[in-house]
Design a protein around this motif. Structure first.
Motif, PDB file in Angstrom:
ATOM      1  N   VAL A 457      54.566 -24.864 -12.989  1.00 33.80           N
ATOM      2  CA  VAL A 457      54.724 -24.806 -11.528  1.00 33.80           C
ATOM      3  C   VAL A 457      53.363 -24.725 -10.857  1.00 33.80           C
ATOM      4  CG1 VAL A 457      55.619 -23.414  -9.628  1.00 33.80           C
ATOM      5  CG2 VAL A 457      57.034 -23.816 -11.649  1.00 33.80           C
ATOM      6  N   ALA A 458      52.473 -23.912 -11.413  1.00 33.86           N
ATOM      7  CA  ALA A 458      51.136 -23.776 -10.830  1.00 33.86           C
ATOM      8  C   ALA A 458      50.369 -25.095 -10.892  1.00 33.86           C
ATOM      9  CB  ALA A 458      50.369 -22.673 -11.551  1.00 33.86           C
ATOM     10  N   ALA A 459      50.489 -25.819 -12.014  1.00 39.45           N
ATOM     11  CA  ALA A 459      49.798 -27.097 -12.137  1.00 39.45           C
ATOM     12  C   ALA A 459      50.324 -28.104 -11.122  1.00 39.45           C
ATOM     13  CB  ALA A 459      49.974 -27.634 -13.561  1.00 39.45           C
ATOM     14  N   GLY A 460      51.655 -28.164 -10.960  1.00 39.54           N
ATOM     15  CA  GLY A 460      52.216 -29.080  -9.976  1.00 39.54           C
ATOM     16  C   GLY A 460      51.803 -28.729  -8.566  1.00 39.54           C
ATOM     17  N   SER A 461      51.763 -27.453  -8.244  1.00 46.47           N
ATOM     18  CA  SER A 461      51.335 -27.016  -6.909  1.00 46.47           C
ATOM     19  C   SER A 461      49.881 -27.394  -6.660  1.00 46.47           C
ATOM     20  CB  SER A 461      51.524 -25.509  -6.775  1.00 46.47           C
ATOM     21  OG  SER A 461      52.890 -25.164  -6.881  1.00 46.47           O
ATOM     22  N   PHE A 462      49.040 -27.210  -7.669  1.00 47.43           N
ATOM     23  CA  PHE A 462      47.630 -27.598  -7.538  1.00 47.43           C
ATOM     24  C   PHE A 462      47.500 -29.085  -7.236  1.00 47.43           C
ATOM     25  CE2 PHE A 462      43.993 -29.521  -9.718  1.00 47.43           C
ATOM     26  CZ  PHE A 462      42.947 -28.941  -9.007  1.00 47.43           C
ATOM     27  N   ALA A 463      48.255 -29.913  -7.949  1.00 40.67           N
ATOM     28  CA  ALA A 463      48.180 -31.357  -7.728  1.00 40.67           C
ATOM     29  C   ALA A 463      48.647 -31.729  -6.333  1.00 40.67           C
ATOM     30  CB  ALA A 463      49.016 -32.085  -8.778  1.00 40.67           C
ATOM     31  N   CYS A 464      49.622 -30.997  -5.803  1.00 40.04           N
ATOM     32  CA  CYS A 464      50.111 -31.281  -4.443  1.00 40.04           C
ATOM     33  C   CYS A 464      49.091 -30.860  -3.389  1.00 40.04           C
ATOM     34  CB  CYS A 464      51.432 -30.562  -4.202  1.00 40.04           C
ATOM     35  SG  CYS A 464      52.825 -31.278  -5.077  1.00 40.04           S
TER      36      CYS A 464
END
Length: 843
Positions: A457-464
């Protein structure tokens, strides 16, 4: 329906589940019509309830059909012969078969013998024993030729005599000296039965051309060229029969092997046998290792015996059912089809994981067994269907291949993927209903497996939030990858697949070095008229052609030996002229040629049948070269063809065939088949993604992460100097079909949550929170499953497995980081444009 736990899963703070039975099911929280996807989810839910209600008939029917298909397994065959790599209607195969029907086999088996002195009487005794053992103990053998029975043509007072070299067994040193002189002075034996330096001798074994089961066995052998023979479909020596030939030869050789009697064997059948043996050994390793790996991964994921057992039962039954279909379709096992079992096990487990993970989550949240099964199918059924379709399409791209083994994979893999989907949708829910899973005591499934969910979840949020911090480095890596991909080369060299100390590889290398090779090339010349071969001028031209073809060969291609009707013509002429060496030449007149050939045939020898047709209209020039990389053959064959065009224009027609042409065609087919499969897979999956996601924009965006693994694999191959061959060419289209699976699960869930919330980052977070762990585990399963191929004893299979595993992990990383970043850029740009238009409209 009332829930047994009294809990309403729709109010759970851990999981937001759209009410599937709501009449307004297809409308999202923000009033956006979800269209066909919503209706599809309702159908999957209804199907789930239907299977649960009819769980026993569904299970019994599935198992009954499986058992029926399993009954065909004893008829499974394996065929890795050179011609089996190509389609049966390939022009090279048709020409090769026509050649075999006329002249017999070209791919003879060469057994070399290293000994201190091949002209020693004790050695000759052992050679005779070995020769006799080959004739008496090896099945499906048409002829065995060695110094024991080599043709020896001579003139005597009674006329022309065509007999055997050792009709009179030597007893004294003087006899041995005469024998030695005859062997070393006869060019027909050089590099055929004796090495050029006289240190190594050979036995040439010619297997039967046709199987004993062939209805055309009698009519098509020898000179059977009548209309009746043409109407019968020949059955060439089968792969299993060829394996029996080689197994028997090895048994005899092992018995005779000694320090002063070293034996080596080479030829097309020994190579085929070695690949078949390697396949069988590999499958004996792959299947247990894959099943053990699946048990470990599923055990870590579900922490329940039931989850492990049900998943494995579904995928194993779908695999054996696919193998049954394979036998029904009369498709033999091959190096390409070899990847099918591991591929189907890993893909099938991924399907089961996506369903079972949601069932476990719903059970954790208090839902009863019946509803959890139906809701799980509603939640993930469409995504599993879409991934099955795209995986099947990716593998179906191989149907366009010019290589038969690859085309067979393109037929079987989609069938296997479809069966895995059917078993997942029918057998798995019915078994879950019969053997209900208890609700997990711990929150592993609901909270995410290990600490990975929060990281995802943290990785996806960073990419967004920071899309360019992902896309810019990614672009740089892609540029480097493209530079590496441009360094890739093509290859087809079966010997390089085996370890350097492998017996078969050492045997081929020894025979290539000492006897000039075991790969045949045949030039068939058709004069167009009966008796056309009696013309001395044409025979002289054939002699020149043979010498010029030898001169065209450049290292490592070296013509070790040649054979043609000229050998019989010249040796007969010499014998009829007092055996004088200077008379080993072509007679001066057509009548002399015809008369001398008639005398040769009347002497009792049938050796002309292997070199000319019954009308003396057609002949063959047979050449042998070493077994080298097939990438060298196309250029050499082009040079030979150009030479023949110049020399034979207006005088005769020709065609080039033999084992070399098949190897060259396989090399060309690798390049063409790879290009076709890539174009087909990308060309079909891209619009399919647009259709499945209901958006041209998101369909195009979704393909970018799926192309990254292909570029990455080609880059690794280019930078490491790994050539693309008949096995590694499968990676690209297969990876497209598999990589898109994760993308579909991600985009399918993202589409739902984005429509509900309108918040891109929240949609990505919710997608990864609910699906991320399953995506991670399915990627790990795929990577681990393909890594099993690293246990292979053949280098091509090891490279294929490791590169495929790398591609699976790269695909997951691309979906985790690149897909959200692209969505943030594209959707953000769209939102800004919409706001700008709105502002202008308000102004």
């Amino acid at each position: 329906m009332a829930d047994r736990s009294g809990l309403d899963p729709r109010k759970s703070p851990q999981w937001r589940i759209p009410e599937l039975s709501n009449p307004d099911r297809t409308t999202s929280a923000q009033g956006v019509d979800r269209g066909w996807r919503g209706r599809a989810e309702e159908y999957f839910e209804a199907w789930g309830y239907f299977v649960v209600r009819h769980r026993w008939p569904a299970s019994i029917f599935s198992i009954f059909v499986t058992l029926w298909l399993v009954s065909f397994l004893p008829s499974l065959t394996i065929d890795n012969s050179t011609e089996s790599f190509l389609r049966v209607d390939d022009p090279a195969v048709l020409a090769y078969n026509e050649f075999r029907e006329q002249f017999g086999r070209d791919d003879r088996i060469i057994v070399s013998i290293e000994t201190p002195d091949p002209f020693d009487l004790e050695f000759l005794e052992r050679l005779r024993e070995l020769h006799d053992a080959f004739e008496s103990e090896v099945p499906f053998v048409e002829e065995v030729e060695s110094l024991i029975n080599a043709r020896f043509t001579r003139g005597e007072e009674r006329g022309l005599v065509v007999g055997e070299l050792l009709e009179k067994w030597p007893e004294t040193e003087a006899d041995l000296a005469i024998f030695r002189e005859r062997v070393l002075s006869n060019p027909l034996y050089r590099n055929s039965l004796i090495s050029a330096d006289g240190s190594v001798t050979a036995i040439v074994v010619t297997p039967e051309t046709f199987s004993p089961e062939s209805p055309a066995n009698d009519e098509l052998s020898g000179f059977g060229d009548g209309e009746g023979a043409r109407d019968l479909a020949p059955i060439y020596l089968k792969a299993a029969e060829g394996d029996r030939v080689i197994t028997a030869l090895y048994d005899v050789m092992d018995r005779f092997e000694a320090p002063d009697f070293r034996l080596h064997m080479a030829g097309a059948l020994p190579m085929t046998h070695r690949i078949n043996v390697g396949m069988q050994r590999d499958l004996g390793r792959f299947l247990p290792a894959t099943l053990l790996l699946m048990c470990i991964v599923l055990g870590l994921l579900f922490r329940r015996v039931g989850g492990v057992f049900l998943s494995l039962m579904v995928v194993v039954l779908s695999l054996v059912a696919t193998l049954g279909v394979m036998i029904i379709l009369e498709i033999p096992g091959s190096t390409a089809v070899q990847i099918l079992p591991v591929f189907l096990l890993t893909v099938g487990v991924c399907d089961a994981v996506h369903i079972l993970a949601i069932v476990y989550r719903f059970r954790m949240e208090g839902m009863n067994e019946r509803d959890s099964i139906a809701r799980a199918l509603a939640h993930s059924g469409l995504a599993v269907l879409m991934t099955s379709v795209t995986t099947a399409v990716g593998m179906a791209s191989f149907i366009t291949a010019e290589m038969a083994a690859v085309m067979h994979l393109g037929i079987l893999a989609p069938i296997g993927v479809a069966l895995a989907f059917v078993y997942t949708m029918v057998l798995l829910p019915s078994l879950l209903a019969i053997f209900p899973l208890p609700a997990p005591r711990h929150g592993r499934i609901a909270e995410g497996v290990f600490p990975f969910e929060s990281f995802l979840v943290a990785a996806g949020s960073f990419a967004c939030r920071s899309p360019w911090r992902v896309l810019v480095p990614t672009s740089g890596l892609i540029v480097l990858a493209v530079l590496g991909a441009l360094q890739t080369t093509f290859s087809h060299n079966g010997l390089s697949w085996f370890p350097e100390d492998d017996r078969t590889r050492l045997d081929f290398e020894s025979i290539d070095a000492q006897l000039g090779g075991s790969v045949s090339l045949d030039v068939v010349i058709d004069t167009g008229a009966a008796g056309g071969l009696y013309e001395p001028q044409l025979l002289t031209e054939i002699d020149r052609l043979t010498l010029e073809i030898e001169n065209l060969a450049i290292e490592p291609i070296v013509v070790g030996s040649t054979l043609s009707i000229l050998d019989i013509v010249e040796e007969t002429h010499q014998a009829l002229n007092e055996n004088r060496p200077e008379m080993r030449r072509i007679p001066d007149s057509r009548e002399a040629v015809a008369q001398e050939l008639l005398l040769f045939e009347n002497s009792g020898s049938d050796d002309t049948e292997e070199l000319v047709d019954s009308e003396f209209r057609m002949t063959r020039i047979n050449l042998r070269v070493p077994f080298v990389d097939a990438l060298l053959f196309p250029g050499f064959l082009e040079d030979v063809s150009s030479l023949l065009d110049r020399r034979l224009e207006g005088r005769a027609d020709y065609r080039i065939t033999g084992l070399m042409t098949l190897l060259a065609q396989i090399f060309d087919a690798v390049i063409v088949s790879m290009g076709r499969s890539y174009v087909f897979a990308i060309g079909v999956i891209t619009p399919l993604m647009m259709l499945l996601l209901g958006s041209l924009r998101r369909g195009l965006v979704s393909m970018v992460p799926n192309l990254i693994p292909i570029v990455g694999v080609l880059a690794v191959m280019g930078w490491l100097g790994l050539a693309i061959d008949t096995t590694t060419m499968l990676i690209g289209a297969m990876v497209i079909g598999i990589a898109v699976d994760d993308t579909i699960h991600f985009m399918h869930k993202f589409h739902r949550y984005f429509e509900e919330s309108g918040d891109l980052e929240e949609a990505v977070r919710e997608t990864l929170r609910t699906t991320g762990s399953a995506l991670l585990f399915t990627s790990l399963v795929l990577a681990a499953g393909f890594s099993i191929f690293g246990l292979s004893e053949m280098a091509n299979i090891r490279i294929f497995g490791l590169l495929s595993a790398f591609a699976a992990l790269l695909a997951f990383i691309a979906d985790l980081l690149v897909a959200p970043a692209l969505l943030a850029v594209v959707e953000g740009h769209r939102a800004r444009r919409a706001q700008a238009k709105s502002a202008v409209a308000d102004g």
